[in-house]
Design a protein around this motif. Sequence first.
Motif, mmCIF file in Angstrom:
data_model
loop_
_atom_site.group_PDB
_atom_site.id
_atom_site.type_symbol
_atom_site.label_atom_id
_atom_site.label_comp_id
_atom_site.label_asym_id
_atom_site.label_seq_id
_atom_site.Cartn_x
_atom_site.Cartn_y
_atom_site.Cartn_z
ATOM 1 N N SER A 142 -2.095 -40.072 7.544
ATOM 2 C CA SER A 142 -2.468 -38.765 6.993
ATOM 3 C C SER A 142 -1.562 -37.672 7.530
ATOM 4 C CB SER A 142 -3.930 -38.459 7.338
ATOM 5 O OG SER A 142 -4.288 -37.169 6.897
ATOM 6 N N LYS B 209 4.765 -31.044 3.013
ATOM 7 C CA LYS B 209 5.347 -29.750 3.392
ATOM 8 C C LYS B 209 6.856 -29.742 3.161
ATOM 9 C CE LYS B 209 1.906 -28.467 6.889
ATOM 10 N NZ LYS B 209 1.651 -28.253 8.333
ATOM 11 N N LYS C 235 -1.832 -37.710 -3.088
ATOM 12 C CA LYS C 235 -1.322 -36.339 -3.204
ATOM 13 C C LYS C 235 -0.310 -36.215 -4.356
ATOM 14 C CE LYS C 235 -2.027 -35.038 1.618
ATOM 15 N NZ LYS C 235 -2.927 -36.145 1.947
ATOM 16 N N SER D 57 1.852 -38.001 5.879
ATOM 17 C CA SER D 57 1.829 -37.614 4.464
ATOM 18 C C SER D 57 1.772 -36.100 4.306
ATOM 19 C CB SER D 57 0.637 -38.264 3.751
ATOM 20 O OG SER D 57 -0.586 -37.785 4.246
ATOM 21 N N LEU D 58 1.031 -35.415 5.192
ATOM 22 C CA LEU D 58 0.974 -33.946 5.136
ATOM 23 C C LEU D 58 2.335 -33.345 5.461
ATOM 24 C CD1 LEU D 58 -2.470 -33.249 6.850
ATOM 25 C CD2 LEU D 58 -1.877 -32.827 4.456
ATOM 26 N N TRP D 59 3.034 -33.936 6.430
ATOM 27 C CA TRP D 59 4.372 -33.457 6.801
ATOM 28 C C TRP D 59 5.346 -33.663 5.652
ATOM 29 C CZ3 TRP D 59 6.178 -30.373 10.357
ATOM 30 C CH2 TRP D 59 7.529 -30.382 10.700
#
Length: 231
Positions: free
Chosen positions: A26, A34, A109, A29-31
């Motif tokens: 997680s 961004k 996402k 994936s967020l990085w």
Amino acid sequence: MCYYKNVQAERGTQSHEGGGDGVSSSGVSLWVLKKLQYKRLKERANGKRKRGREQEKEESIRGYGHCFFFIIRCCNPPRREKYDVFISFRGKDTRLGITSHLHAALLQKKIETYIDCKLQSGEEIGPALRQAIEKSTISVIIFSQSYASSTWCLDELVHILKCNKRDGQIVIPVFYDINPSDVRKQHGSYADAFAQLEKRFDNNIDKVHKWRDALTTAANLSGFDYSNKSG
């Protein structure tokens, strides 16, 4: 200068105990999201400036006829990546763990992700895989204990860094159950792997040196440390 984001230290989680793979994937994936958002905003701004310059060019050649306009458009098409993310990983270490969790998190996402679902075989990566790397905006490299024992993974890494240098592809290393220093200096399991590679490729030692250089370069990039080790 490299920077490793140690998620265990920040969140007090273990990356490979009790579902930690989901937490670690997680974070990555967020990085990635961004990075993609930043790249797209930058490309949008550059696109506006480029369109302004293109408009001036188009006006200046309009008098020469539409055929010149058509030729310019065909010879200079906008570069379009096929994938948002390419994931390089050692299947036996991470396929059913962090790699599958990361893949699922990225797809959730709506991030178009390439992952090689086939069992790796043969000495070298094929043209289709090379093209997938070249058509990706970001490459995520999941370094694990036996990553360096796979010539397939090492060839992927060399090609990824080639695209990074040539095309500015974003590269994000993830150190899973392996100390970044072991990757950078080829210590531990990586030392064992290269002892075998040097014997196997004694007639092509330059290839082995390229793999070593690629590991050192990649380990010096900003990335995520899920090694669960000190030092």
